[in-house]
Scaffold this motif. Structure first.
Motif, short mmCIF file in Angstrom:
data_model
loop_
_atom_site.label_atom_id
_atom_site.label_comp_id
_atom_site.label_asym_id
_atom_site.label_seq_id
_atom_site.Cartn_x
_atom_site.Cartn_y
_atom_site.Cartn_z
N GLU A 107 75.36 -13.15 18.13
CA GLU A 107 75.94 -13.78 19.32
C GLU A 107 76.00 -12.73 20.43
N ALA A 108 75.04 -12.80 21.36
CA ALA A 108 74.92 -11.77 22.41
C ALA A 108 75.81 -12.11 23.61
N ASP A 109 77.12 -11.92 23.44
CA ASP A 109 78.04 -12.13 24.55
C ASP A 109 78.28 -10.80 25.27
N SER A 110 79.28 -10.74 26.13
CA SER A 110 79.51 -9.54 26.94
C SER A 110 79.91 -8.32 26.10
N ARG A 111 80.41 -8.56 24.89
CA ARG A 111 80.84 -7.46 24.03
C ARG A 111 79.80 -7.08 22.99
N PHE A 112 78.64 -7.71 23.03
CA PHE A 112 77.62 -7.49 22.01
C PHE A 112 77.02 -6.08 22.11
N ASP A 113 76.87 -5.43 20.97
CA ASP A 113 76.24 -4.12 20.88
C ASP A 113 74.75 -4.32 20.61
N TRP A 114 73.92 -4.04 21.61
CA TRP A 114 72.49 -4.30 21.48
C TRP A 114 71.83 -3.44 20.42
N ASP A 115 72.49 -2.38 19.98
CA ASP A 115 71.95 -1.60 18.87
C ASP A 115 71.93 -2.44 17.59
N ASP A 116 72.78 -3.49 17.55
CA ASP A 116 72.79 -4.36 16.37
C ASP A 116 71.45 -5.07 16.19
N LEU A 117 70.77 -5.36 17.29
CA LEU A 117 69.46 -6.00 17.17
C LEU A 117 68.47 -5.04 16.52
N ARG A 164 71.52 -15.53 20.09
CA ARG A 164 72.01 -16.53 21.04
C ARG A 164 72.50 -15.82 22.29
N LEU A 165 71.80 -16.04 23.38
CA LEU A 165 72.00 -15.27 24.60
C LEU A 165 72.98 -15.98 25.53
N ALA A 166 74.23 -15.53 25.51
CA ALA A 166 75.26 -16.15 26.35
C ALA A 166 74.94 -15.92 27.82
N GLY A 167 75.00 -16.99 28.61
CA GLY A 167 74.74 -16.87 30.04
C GLY A 167 73.29 -16.71 30.42
N GLY A 168 72.41 -16.57 29.44
CA GLY A 168 70.98 -16.47 29.72
C GLY A 168 70.53 -15.12 30.22
N ARG A 169 71.43 -14.14 30.26
CA ARG A 169 71.07 -12.83 30.78
C ARG A 169 71.25 -11.76 29.70
N ALA A 170 70.22 -10.92 29.56
CA ALA A 170 70.29 -9.85 28.57
C ALA A 170 70.78 -8.55 29.19
N THR A 176 71.03 -21.50 26.86
CA THR A 176 71.23 -22.84 27.39
C THR A 176 71.66 -22.83 28.85
N GLU A 177 71.72 -21.65 29.45
CA GLU A 177 71.91 -21.52 30.90
C GLU A 177 70.66 -20.83 31.42
N TRP A 178 69.87 -21.55 32.22
CA TRP A 178 68.59 -20.96 32.60
C TRP A 178 68.08 -21.51 33.93
N SER A 179 67.48 -20.63 34.70
CA SER A 179 66.78 -20.99 35.93
C SER A 179 65.79 -19.87 36.21
N SER A 180 65.05 -20.00 37.27
CA SER A 180 64.08 -18.95 37.62
C SER A 180 64.77 -17.61 37.88
N LYS A 181 66.06 -17.64 38.23
CA LYS A 181 66.79 -16.41 38.51
C LYS A 181 67.02 -15.59 37.23
N HIS A 182 66.91 -16.24 36.06
CA HIS A 182 67.12 -15.53 34.81
C HIS A 182 65.88 -14.78 34.34
N GLU A 183 64.75 -15.06 34.95
CA GLU A 183 63.52 -14.40 34.52
C GLU A 183 63.59 -12.91 34.87
N ALA A 184 63.10 -12.09 33.94
CA ALA A 184 63.15 -10.65 34.12
C ALA A 184 61.94 -10.03 33.40
N ALA A 185 61.89 -8.70 33.42
CA ALA A 185 60.76 -8.01 32.80
C ALA A 185 60.66 -8.35 31.31
N TRP A 186 61.82 -8.46 30.64
CA TRP A 186 61.78 -8.72 29.20
C TRP A 186 61.25 -10.12 28.89
#
Length: 336
Positions: free
Chosen positions: A53-63, A82-88, A114-124
């Motif tokens: 669950e990738a929320d604001s407290r998620f430790d990306w090292d876990d991935l 599961r990417l909360a807010g659509g932003r990594a 489940t929150e997505w628009s063209s603004k969420h697109e990024a390099a990743w």
């Protein structure tokens, strides 16, 4: 690689998983698409799944740790991110890009937002597009809406005439979740009957039976006060308790089948539960042990007999107690 809906359905029938999936867009469609990926993974022998669950407290090292960790049973694994807010964010984008650049063997990464628009697109996201599969699930446009409703009806085994499809499409007015709910209700109400406009109108007009859905959903959601208010309203309007109990027994039997299943998610698919209702029952069953639900089902059967005059007692009073027990098991007095 970005896939359109036709290509996506064809991919799900295949015999090879992509190293990474990015499923984004309309919530209902994304959740159902993710369920389809998980079903494909099971079919192809993926016996392990880790949910992140990738929320604001998620430790990306876990991935990185999850992808680098060895499988407990030397089997294929699905990492369910599961990417909360659509932003990594910067850190998350780097972690995802690192996975795509060097995917772990026998491991697939499923990313949903489940929150997505063209603004969420990024390099990743461009990295995922190059190394895996990306699908954007948009709600049907107005001219596609009736066709979508017809397809959904057919997928649930309902045979609906064009006039019935058009009536239902107009009734739900482009609301995907409302459409899914209404169609699932019709599966129960219509059974094997073909649906034309007249039949559909008669089923929809049966407000007591439709209100039974609201009653049971509130109870299983743990909303005891709301459920009891709905029950009181139905009684004040002169509705028959027998019809309400029939649906309540049906839902308690469903809860028991889910409680007895070895694989809750697999059983939910057998029952054709859409994601929101799957979560409704998952949370409800966590609130009490299997024995509680067995007692609820036994009490419901007894109330049904009371309502039919086959047993002594006040069926409405007992129904109130049962609804309270379903909603708040810990506060319920043990059934006698």
């Amino acid at each position: 690689m970005a896939l359109n809906p036709v290509q996506w359905r064809k991919h799900l029938e295949g015999d090879r998983m992509a190293p990474v999936y990015l499923l984004v867009g309309e919530e209902l469609l994304v959740l159902e698409a993710a369920d389809a990926v998980r079903a494909m993974a099971r079919r192809l022998g993926y016996n392990e799944r880790d949910v992140l669950e990738a929320d604001s407290r998620f430790d990306w090292d876990d991935l990185a740790r999850a992808s680098a960790g060895l499988s407990l049973f030397a089997t294929q694994r699905l990492l369910d991110l599961r990417l909360a807010g659509g932003r990594a964010g910067k850190e998350g984008g780097a972690a995802i890009a690192a996975f795509v650049a060097d995917p772990a063997p026998d491991t697939t990464l499923l990313i949903t937002a489940t929150e997505w628009s063209s603004k969420h697109e990024a390099a990743w996201t461009k990295t995922v597009d190059q190394g895996g599969i990306q699908v954007v699930f948009n709600a049907p446009r107005p001219h596609e809406w009736t066709q979508w409703v017809g397809t959904r009806l057919a997928s649930r085994g309902l045979k609906a005439a064009p006039d019935a499809v058009a009536m239902l499409a107009e009734r739900v007015e482009g609301n995907l979740l409302a459409a899914a709910q209404e169609i699932d209700k019709l599966v129960v109400l219509a059974g094997d009957r073909p649906l034309d406009a007249a039949t559909l109108e008669g089923l929809v007009a049966d407000s007591a039976r439709f209100d039974a859905f609201k009653l049971t959903d509130a109870a299983f959601a743990g909303e005891g006060g709301r459920a009891l208010r709905i029950l009181a309203g139905l009684r004040a309007e002169g509705d028959e308790l027998i019809a309400l109990m029939g649906w309540l027994v049906n839902q308690l039997q469903l809860a028991m089948r889910l409680a007895n299943a070895r694989d809750f998610s697999a059983q939910a698919k057998v029952e054709r539960l859409w994601p929101a209702r799957e979560q409704l029952f998952r949370k409800a069953l966590r609130r009490a042990p299997r024995e509680h639900w067995m007692a609820c089902l036994a009490r419901a059967a007894r109330i049904d007999r009371m309502a039919k005059g086959r047993e002594q007692g006040d069926p409405w009073l007992e129904a109130e107690r049962l609804i309270a027990a379903i909603a708040e098991p810990r506060a319920a007095v043990a059934f006698g």
